[in-house]
Design a protein around this motif. Sequence first.
Motif, PDB file in Angstrom:
ATOM      1  N   LEU A  44       0.833  -1.211   0.000  1.00 20.25           N
ATOM      2  CA  LEU A  44       0.000   0.000   0.000  1.00 20.25           C
ATOM      3  C   LEU A  44       0.864   1.256   0.000  1.00 20.25           C
ATOM      4  CD1 LEU A  44      -2.725   1.485   0.292  1.00 20.25           C
ATOM      5  CD2 LEU A  44      -2.504   1.176   2.776  1.00 20.25           C
ATOM      6  N   TYR A  45       1.864   1.315   0.879  1.00 23.08           N
ATOM      7  CA  TYR A  45       2.693   2.516   0.995  1.00 23.08           C
ATOM      8  C   TYR A  45       3.469   2.779  -0.295  1.00 23.08           C
ATOM      9  CZ  TYR A  45       5.952   5.961   2.860  1.00 23.08           C
ATOM     10  OH  TYR A  45       6.682   7.108   3.066  1.00 23.08           O
ATOM     11  N   VAL A  46       4.064   1.742  -0.856  1.00 23.57           N
ATOM     12  CA  VAL A  46       4.844   1.922  -2.086  1.00 23.57           C
ATOM     13  C   VAL A  46       3.922   2.289  -3.250  1.00 23.57           C
ATOM     14  CG1 VAL A  46       6.365   0.765  -3.748  1.00 23.57           C
ATOM     15  CG2 VAL A  46       6.696   0.406  -1.301  1.00 23.57           C
ATOM     16  N   SER A  47       2.718   1.761  -3.260  1.00 22.35           N
ATOM     17  CA  SER A  47       1.759   2.106  -4.320  1.00 22.35           C
ATOM     18  C   SER A  47       1.387   3.579  -4.254  1.00 22.35           C
ATOM     19  CB  SER A  47       0.503   1.240  -4.207  1.00 22.35           C
ATOM     20  OG  SER A  47       0.825  -0.119  -4.468  1.00 22.35           O
ATOM     21  N   LEU A  48       1.272   4.124  -3.046  1.00 25.85           N
ATOM     22  CA  LEU A  48       0.983   5.552  -2.887  1.00 25.85           C
ATOM     23  C   LEU A  48       2.155   6.401  -3.386  1.00 25.85           C
ATOM     24  CD1 LEU A  48      -0.761   5.469   0.611  1.00 25.85           C
ATOM     25  CD2 LEU A  48      -1.854   6.023  -1.583  1.00 25.85           C
ATOM     26  N   LEU A  49       3.383   5.951  -3.063  1.00 25.55           N
ATOM     27  CA  LEU A  49       4.568   6.661  -3.571  1.00 25.55           C
ATOM     28  C   LEU A  49       4.591   6.641  -5.096  1.00 25.55           C
ATOM     29  CD1 LEU A  49       7.394   5.303  -1.186  1.00 25.55           C
ATOM     30  CD2 LEU A  49       6.396   7.591  -1.153  1.00 25.55           C
ATOM     31  N   PHE A  50       4.348   5.467  -5.665  1.00 22.14           N
ATOM     32  CA  PHE A  50       4.378   5.295  -7.120  1.00 22.14           C
ATOM     33  C   PHE A  50       3.299   6.153  -7.783  1.00 22.14           C
ATOM     34  CE2 PHE A  50       3.249   2.933 -11.019  1.00 22.14           C
ATOM     35  CZ  PHE A  50       4.503   2.855 -11.613  1.00 22.14           C
ATOM     36  N   THR A  51       2.106   6.164  -7.204  1.00 25.27           N
ATOM     37  CA  THR A  51       0.984   6.919  -7.776  1.00 25.27           C
ATOM     38  C   THR A  51       1.247   8.418  -7.744  1.00 25.27           C
ATOM     39  OG1 THR A  51      -0.525   5.178  -7.046  1.00 25.27           O
ATOM     40  CG2 THR A  51      -1.511   7.286  -7.651  1.00 25.27           C
ATOM     41  N   SER A  52       1.898   8.864  -6.667  1.00 25.32           N
ATOM     42  CA  SER A  52       2.150  10.309  -6.533  1.00 25.32           C
ATOM     43  C   SER A  52       2.983  10.854  -7.685  1.00 25.32           C
ATOM     44  CB  SER A  52       2.844  10.604  -5.198  1.00 25.32           C
ATOM     45  OG  SER A  52       4.168  10.088  -5.200  1.00 25.32           O
ATOM     46  N   LEU A  53       3.873  10.007  -8.244  1.00 26.18           N
ATOM     47  CA  LEU A  53       4.730  10.453  -9.334  1.00 26.18           C
ATOM     48  C   LEU A  53       4.008  10.461 -10.684  1.00 26.18           C
ATOM     49  CD1 LEU A  53       8.101   8.723  -8.368  1.00 26.18           C
ATOM     50  CD2 LEU A  53       7.390  11.072  -7.939  1.00 26.18           C
ATOM     51  N   HIS A  54       2.714  10.131 -10.685  1.00 25.76           N
ATOM     52  CA  HIS A  54       1.905  10.177 -11.911  1.00 25.76           C
ATOM     53  C   HIS A  54       0.900  11.335 -11.893  1.00 25.76           C
ATOM     54  CE1 HIS A  54       3.602   6.169 -12.228  1.00 25.76           C
ATOM     55  NE2 HIS A  54       3.230   6.148 -13.509  1.00 25.76           N
ATOM     56  N   ILE A  55       1.037  12.212 -10.897  1.00 26.13           N
ATOM     57  CA  ILE A  55       0.140  13.372 -10.809  1.00 26.13           C
ATOM     58  C   ILE A  55       0.277  14.254 -12.045  1.00 26.13           C
ATOM     59  CG2 ILE A  55      -0.252  15.539  -9.535  1.00 26.13           C
ATOM     60  CD1 ILE A  55       0.345  13.944  -6.958  1.00 26.13           C
ATOM     61  N   GLY A  56       1.456  14.249 -12.635  1.00 30.22           N
ATOM     62  CA  GLY A  56       1.716  15.085 -13.807  1.00 30.22           C
ATOM     63  C   GLY A  56       0.811  14.794 -14.994  1.00 30.22           C
ATOM     64  N   TRP A  57       0.110  13.655 -15.015  1.00 31.69           N
ATOM     65  CA  TRP A  57      -0.816  13.358 -16.108  1.00 31.69           C
ATOM     66  C   TRP A  57      -2.138  14.108 -15.968  1.00 31.69           C
ATOM     67  CZ3 TRP A  57       0.515  11.226 -20.536  1.00 31.69           C
ATOM     68  CH2 TRP A  57       1.673  10.424 -20.583  1.00 31.69           C
ATOM     69  N   GLU A  58      -2.330  14.744 -14.844  1.00 36.99           N
ATOM     70  CA  GLU A  58      -3.499  15.611 -14.601  1.00 36.99           C
ATOM     71  C   GLU A  58      -4.814  14.857 -14.828  1.00 36.99           C
ATOM     72  OE1 GLU A  58      -3.266  19.452 -16.476  1.00 36.99           O
ATOM     73  OE2 GLU A  58      -1.079  19.384 -16.565  1.00 36.99           O
ATOM     74  N   SER A  59      -4.899  13.671 -14.271  1.00 41.37           N
ATOM     75  CA  SER A  59      -6.129  12.877 -14.412  1.00 41.37           C
ATOM     76  C   SER A  59      -6.373  12.098 -13.117  1.00 41.37           C
ATOM     77  CB  SER A  59      -6.019  11.912 -15.596  1.00 41.37           C
ATOM     78  OG  SER A  59      -7.092  10.985 -15.582  1.00 41.37           O
ATOM     79  N   ILE A  60      -7.452  12.424 -12.425  1.00 44.10           N
ATOM     80  CA  ILE A  60      -7.826  11.710 -11.203  1.00 44.10           C
ATOM     81  C   ILE A  60      -8.117  10.246 -11.527  1.00 44.10           C
ATOM     82  CG2 ILE A  60      -9.524  11.514  -9.345  1.00 44.10           C
ATOM     83  CD1 ILE A  60      -7.684  13.884  -9.029  1.00 44.10           C
ATOM     84  N   LEU A  61      -8.796  10.013 -12.649  1.00 45.75           N
ATOM     85  CA  LEU A  61      -9.138   8.648 -13.039  1.00 45.75           C
ATOM     86  C   LEU A  61      -7.870   7.828 -13.295  1.00 45.75           C
ATOM     87  CD1 LEU A  61     -11.511   6.769 -13.577  1.00 45.75           C
ATOM     88  CD2 LEU A  61     -11.487   7.522 -15.978  1.00 45.75           C
TER      89      LEU A  61
END
Length: 562
Positions: A501-518
């Motif tokens: 869970l923790y690593v998935s949150l770290l990984f997801t945070s680095l995809h914020i640049g795609w500007e898509s909540i979905l």
Amino acid sequence: MEREADNYFNQGYTFYEDGEPEKALENYQEALEILKATENHDQMGNIFLEMGNSYAALKDCDKSLKMYESCQKHYQKAKNQEGEAFALANIGVIHSHLKNYEKARDSYKKAKKKLKNDKESLKEIESLKKETYHLQKKDAENFYEKAIRLHDKGKNKEALGFYKKALNLFTDKTSRGDCLLEMGNIQAALKNDDKALDLYQKSQKEYHGPKDRLGEGFALSNMGVIHDKRKEYEEARYYYQKALYKFEKAGDTDSYNEISALMGETYEVQGAYGDALKHHQYHLEKFPTEHHPADIHKQIDSIKDKLSQVKPTRNESLILISYLLILIGAEVVTTYTNVEVGLLLHTFILFGLLINSSLSTNYTFTNLLRSMMALPMIRIVGLSIPILNIPALYWFPIISIPLFAASVVIIRSQKLTLKSVGLVWGKLPLQLLVALTGVGLGLTEYLILRPDPLIPVFNLYYLLLGSSFIIISTGLAEELLFRGIIQKNAENIFGGLMSVLYVSLLFTSLHIGWESILDLIFVFSVSMFYGFVFYKTRSIFGITLSHGISNSFLFLVFPFLL
């Protein structure tokens, strides 16, 4: 004058033949005094040769050696090569009696050069030379056996002296390795750890020559024990791992089991129960049941019990959550507000992780923080590289360079093995099944993002080129860092599923640049899936391919087909 000298010489030789070497020497000395005034070096060489024989009969090796050396000099002046050869051969015999075997062989070698055509003499000298090896080995074995007896009686210092004598005489590398190994054991018993380590290292080098894997295994495992005793557990595991490889190749399962248990204990001492569990489970998979240690299942159950109780302290939890939130904030600022401020925040995260990891005394927590340092470093490098004029496809290999560099540095600094970071094939049918999920995942993400293609033309050349870049740059580089390194370290802090869970949150945070909540929801779900697969299989092979295939279809295939 020379006739008188000959008479003395002949009388001396008669006395020698009759077993009276003292009287022989008196006559040889008289002959020598007469010939000193002449230049008859050949005859003087004969006299010195017989004087050497007489002193040898009296067992006075030192005087005999001097006579033979004088003899050789006179024969040399007389240019009597045959005489020189006999003098050198006798010098070799004396050195052999004095146990100076190297000097003896050197003299025999010189003697053979003087006798080019005398096959009978050459054969005899060669036989004498071979005998020196036999005598030297016998002396070495006697010293070695005496050292063992003294060692068994607890007389370590005396034993050390005889091991040194044996070492100086042994010529084969395995026996030399044995001596050095035992000398290391004595120094370790005397608590001279530095000397012991030096001797074990020399021992391992000697064993390495003839590929004595068993000897190498013992030397390496003893080096590990020294570091283990010093609480240098990473170094200890480094040598234990090498020793395990040697014991496996040598087929010594008993030694393998013993060192494997010691290696597992080093993980437990440091609270790395996840690593300890994986280590023992791998051991079970490696050997058939009949070769398993009797208590390994109890050890595994005990570790599982400890692992189920693993959780970070309140302070550690606050620190890890804080870094996650700051990382999310830095990505949001970078994407929606100001790149420079985002870069500053990532720099702040990097230095914060560096300081916290330096201050922490918890081995597993320190390892996790240090592995997380790669995340802001990648972002700082990525934001600093002027890539505007570079085709988008080439961004991936450029950005992956610091990613791979960070992973290599972490692997080396934490002394991780390829197996521990998931660089193994795993069960191929399952891994290939995981890899195939990449097609469906790529389609789903394409329907969310609908990005433009990264290649100008949809053909085989660009597909192969692009997919190679993407599989290596996103699949391998990201899965090695996030799953193989960061998640592996997080498991020792959070336990299994919480680390996913923790690593998935770290990984997801680095995809914020795609500007898509979905897309963030999608990326988080995929990361959870990849993390769970790694947690269960301990291999990144399948998820690397899935990740690479997913991105290949996302950027190279579906933009042309849909």
